[in-house]
Design a protein around this motif. Structure first.
Motif, PDB file in Angstrom:
ATOM      1  N   ALA A   5       9.506   6.047  12.636  1.00  0.00           N
ATOM      2  CA  ALA A   5      10.742   5.787  11.890  1.00  0.00           C
ATOM      3  C   ALA A   5      10.537   4.842  10.712  1.00  0.00           C
ATOM      4  N   ARG A   6       9.513   3.984  10.762  1.00  0.00           N
ATOM      5  CA  ARG A   6       9.338   2.953   9.727  1.00  0.00           C
ATOM      6  C   ARG A   6       8.544   3.422   8.511  1.00  0.00           C
ATOM      7  N   LEU A   7       7.902   4.594   8.590  1.00  0.00           N
ATOM      8  CA  LEU A   7       7.028   5.039   7.508  1.00  0.00           C
ATOM      9  C   LEU A   7       7.650   6.236   6.796  1.00  0.00           C
ATOM     10  N   PRO A   8       8.255   6.041   5.618  1.00  0.00           N
ATOM     11  CA  PRO A   8       8.879   7.156   4.897  1.00  0.00           C
ATOM     12  C   PRO A   8       7.833   8.095   4.291  1.00  0.00           C
ATOM     13  N   LEU A   9       8.148   9.388   4.265  1.00  0.00           N
ATOM     14  CA  LEU A   9       7.273  10.413   3.709  1.00  0.00           C
ATOM     15  C   LEU A   9       8.001  11.143   2.587  1.00  0.00           C
ATOM     16  N   MET A  10       7.263  11.515   1.535  1.00  0.00           N
ATOM     17  CA  MET A  10       7.822  12.270   0.423  1.00  0.00           C
ATOM     18  C   MET A  10       6.831  13.348   0.008  1.00  0.00           C
ATOM     19  N   ALA A  11       7.256  14.617  -0.008  1.00  0.00           N
ATOM     20  CA  ALA A  11       6.397  15.720  -0.438  1.00  0.00           C
ATOM     21  C   ALA A  11       6.534  15.941  -1.938  1.00  0.00           C
ATOM     22  N   VAL A  12       5.416  16.284  -2.592  1.00  0.00           N
ATOM     23  CA  VAL A  12       5.390  16.520  -4.033  1.00  0.00           C
ATOM     24  C   VAL A  12       4.735  17.871  -4.306  1.00  0.00           C
ATOM     25  N   VAL A  25       0.845  -1.193   0.000  1.00  0.00           N
ATOM     26  CA  VAL A  25       0.000   0.000   0.000  1.00  0.00           C
ATOM     27  C   VAL A  25       0.882   1.246   0.000  1.00  0.00           C
ATOM     28  N   ILE A  26       0.535   2.214  -0.849  1.00  0.00           N
ATOM     29  CA  ILE A  26       1.143   3.542  -0.828  1.00  0.00           C
ATOM     30  C   ILE A  26       0.088   4.510  -0.314  1.00  0.00           C
ATOM     31  N   GLY A  27       0.382   5.216   0.758  1.00  0.00           N
ATOM     32  CA  GLY A  27      -0.543   6.217   1.276  1.00  0.00           C
ATOM     33  C   GLY A  27      -0.349   7.546   0.570  1.00  0.00           C
ATOM     34  N   VAL A  28      -1.428   8.287   0.410  1.00  0.00           N
ATOM     35  CA  VAL A  28      -1.368   9.621  -0.201  1.00  0.00           C
ATOM     36  C   VAL A  28      -2.149  10.590   0.664  1.00  0.00           C
ATOM     37  N   LEU A  29      -1.528  11.700   0.995  1.00  0.00           N
ATOM     38  CA  LEU A  29      -2.203  12.797   1.693  1.00  0.00           C
ATOM     39  C   LEU A  29      -2.353  13.948   0.715  1.00  0.00           C
ATOM     40  N   ALA A  30      -3.589  14.329   0.405  1.00  0.00           N
ATOM     41  CA  ALA A  30      -3.836  15.420  -0.534  1.00  0.00           C
ATOM     42  C   ALA A  30      -4.544  16.548   0.190  1.00  0.00           C
ATOM     43  N   THR A  31      -3.972  17.745   0.130  1.00  0.00           N
ATOM     44  CA  THR A  31      -4.628  18.905   0.724  1.00  0.00           C
ATOM     45  C   THR A  31      -5.691  19.424  -0.237  1.00  0.00           C
ATOM     46  N   ALA A  32      -6.457  20.401   0.228  1.00  0.00           N
ATOM     47  CA  ALA A  32      -7.532  20.966  -0.588  1.00  0.00           C
ATOM     48  C   ALA A  32      -7.066  22.152  -1.409  1.00  0.00           C
ATOM     49  N   VAL A  33      -5.751  22.283  -1.626  1.00  0.00           N
ATOM     50  CA  VAL A  33      -5.247  23.427  -2.378  1.00  0.00           C
ATOM     51  C   VAL A  33      -5.792  23.432  -3.799  1.00  0.00           C
ATOM     52  N   SER A  34      -5.817  22.292  -4.458  1.00  0.00           N
ATOM     53  CA  SER A  34      -6.362  22.213  -5.816  1.00  0.00           C
ATOM     54  C   SER A  34      -6.673  20.762  -6.138  1.00  0.00           C
ATOM     55  N   TYR A  84       1.448  -2.394  -6.256  1.00  0.00           N
ATOM     56  CA  TYR A  84       0.953  -1.728  -5.053  1.00  0.00           C
ATOM     57  C   TYR A  84      -0.389  -1.067  -5.325  1.00  0.00           C
ATOM     58  N   THR A  85      -1.172  -0.896  -4.277  1.00  0.00           N
ATOM     59  CA  THR A  85      -2.407  -0.136  -4.352  1.00  0.00           C
ATOM     60  C   THR A  85      -2.221   1.186  -3.613  1.00  0.00           C
ATOM     61  N   VAL A  86      -3.146   2.109  -3.847  1.00  0.00           N
ATOM     62  CA  VAL A  86      -3.042   3.454  -3.287  1.00  0.00           C
ATOM     63  C   VAL A  86      -4.194   3.706  -2.322  1.00  0.00           C
ATOM     64  N   MET A  87      -3.877   4.240  -1.166  1.00  0.00           N
ATOM     65  CA  MET A  87      -4.872   4.624  -0.175  1.00  0.00           C
ATOM     66  C   MET A  87      -4.823   6.145  -0.022  1.00  0.00           C
ATOM     67  N   LEU A  88      -5.926   6.817  -0.362  1.00  0.00           N
ATOM     68  CA  LEU A  88      -5.967   8.278  -0.382  1.00  0.00           C
ATOM     69  C   LEU A  88      -6.612   8.842   0.872  1.00  0.00           C
ATOM     70  N   PHE A 100      -2.386   4.886   7.978  1.00  0.00           N
ATOM     71  CA  PHE A 100      -1.352   4.341   7.101  1.00  0.00           C
ATOM     72  C   PHE A 100      -0.384   3.464   7.901  1.00  0.00           C
ATOM     73  N   LYS A 101      -0.077   3.867   9.116  1.00  0.00           N
ATOM     74  CA  LYS A 101       0.791   3.042   9.974  1.00  0.00           C
ATOM     75  C   LYS A 101       0.126   1.714  10.297  1.00  0.00           C
ATOM     76  N   THR A 102      -1.178   1.750  10.594  1.00  0.00           N
ATOM     77  CA  THR A 102      -1.898   0.519  10.911  1.00  0.00           C
ATOM     78  C   THR A 102      -1.841  -0.466   9.754  1.00  0.00           C
ATOM     79  N   TYR A 103      -1.953   0.054   8.533  1.00  0.00           N
ATOM     80  CA  TYR A 103      -1.932  -0.799   7.346  1.00  0.00           C
ATOM     81  C   TYR A 103      -0.515  -1.119   6.875  1.00  0.00           C
TER      82      TYR A 103
END
Length: 334
Positions: free
Chosen positions: A136-143, A61-70, A90-94, A111-114
């Motif tokens: 420490a186990r869950l890497p984050l990347m900003a786009v 699973v790849i988690g995605v956090l999307a703000t309401a900017v656009s 992989y699947t995506v969880m938004l 996302f940690k639970t999954y």
């Protein structure tokens, strides 16, 4: 319910081979892949992502956090994320984190639970609190946002991009160029773009005219109205998002101003919104889908370094040379 061992027996391969096929890992023939995929469909096997995560400390699973900017911007980044995730099995969880990412903590805990393999954060800063919650186990990347040197991010050089966009309007002969900026609190996106505009205008010894919205469509008309009150002869508008740019075109036309004959409009991002307005919106483009893809590959491959992508200017129907000043009328002398 069928298990992975049922699929393996049906095909005559090992459970490990079935797992590799399901997760898109190479190392087997096309015939084997086709037979495994057919057996999965025939037997109705569904991998237990959560159970796999509990065994391996990481799920597909790849988690995605999307703000309401656009929504338009997030949608294009998501296209790249989903394409890259599918290519690796992989699947995506938004999770929609809200305008100020206020819902981010609860989604990060999910996302940690999954046991997500990583989380892509779209157009929002990764904060110390987010990093602490992720652990420490869950890497984050900003786009689509430069997150400084502390957390990895994939973005364009926003300041240079806004400078280049402003310079182009100046080259077209515009002097009174109004800026529709985003939220002043968005220091990592709005502030560098505003600096780029200010820099180009200062070089040209031209006046700066800035009004702010929040990057969303509905915030642009009132901000544009304030610009026109300050500068009735405004000949160009640079909107720091395509949504505000599209709204500016519609609002100018509602006020009887022709685009681009009377007022040119330049947007930012090159989202699909830029082509869903008439005339089509000229814009400063950033490679949103590609950045989404590279974020996933970086998370999965362990290459979490920051990277700056190239921007480019796309000129469509909403920009043109500045209108010529009206000729002065001379009174005939007797």
């Amino acid at each position: 319910m069928a298990t992975i061992r049922d699929v393996a027996r049906h095909v005559g391969v090992s459970p490990a081979t079935v797992s590799r096929v399901i997760n898109g890992v190479p190392g087997f023939s096309a015939d084997t892949r086709e037979r495994v995929e057919a057996a999965v469909a025939e037997l109705g096997y569904e991998p237990d992502t959560l159970a796999r995560g509990l065994r391996t400390m990481q799920s597909a699973v790849i988690g995605v956090l999307a703000t309401a900017v656009s929504d338009a911007l997030a949608s294009q980044v998501m296209s790249g994320i989903e394409s890259a995730a599918r290519s690796r099995g992989y699947t995506v969880m938004l999770g929609r984190a809200g305008l100020g990412a206020e819902h981010a903590p609860s989604y990060l805990r999910s996302f940690k639970t999954y046991r997500a393999a990583g989380v892509v954060v779209i157009s929002s800063a990764i904060t110390g609190d987010m990093r602490r919650i992720a652990g420490a186990r869950l890497p984050l990347m900003a786009v689509a946002i430069r997150n400084g040197d502390v957390f990895p991010s994939l973005a364009i050089d926003d300041e240079q991009a806004a400078y280049d966009g402003t310079r182009r309007l100046l080259e077209l002969g515009h002097r009174e160029i109004g800026l529709l900026a985003g939220d002043e609190s968005s220091m990592l996106v709005n502030a560098p773009r505003e600096r780029g505009y200010q820099h180009a205008m200062a070089e040209a010894d031209a006046p700066t005219l800035v009004e702010r919205g929040n990057s969303l469509y509905d915030s642009a008309p009132p901000a544009l109205g304030r610009l026109l009150e300050r500068a009735p002869r405004l000949s160009a508008v640079f909107a720091l998002s395509d949504e505000m740019g599209a709204a500016a075109i519609n609002e100018l036309q509602r006020r009887g101003r022709r685009v681009p004959e009377d007022v040119s409009v330049l947007g930012f991002d090159n989202t699909r919104t830029s082509q869903h307005v008439h005339p089509a919106l000229s814009t400063v483009a950033q490679p949103l889908e590609r950045m989404g893809e590279q974020a996933v590959f970086g998370l999965l491959d362990g290459t979490w370094r920051s990277r700056i992508f190239e921007h480019r200017l796309i000129e469509r129907g909403s920009t043109a040379s500045a209108p010529s000043p009206a000729p002065s009328r001379k009174r005939n002398l007797p």
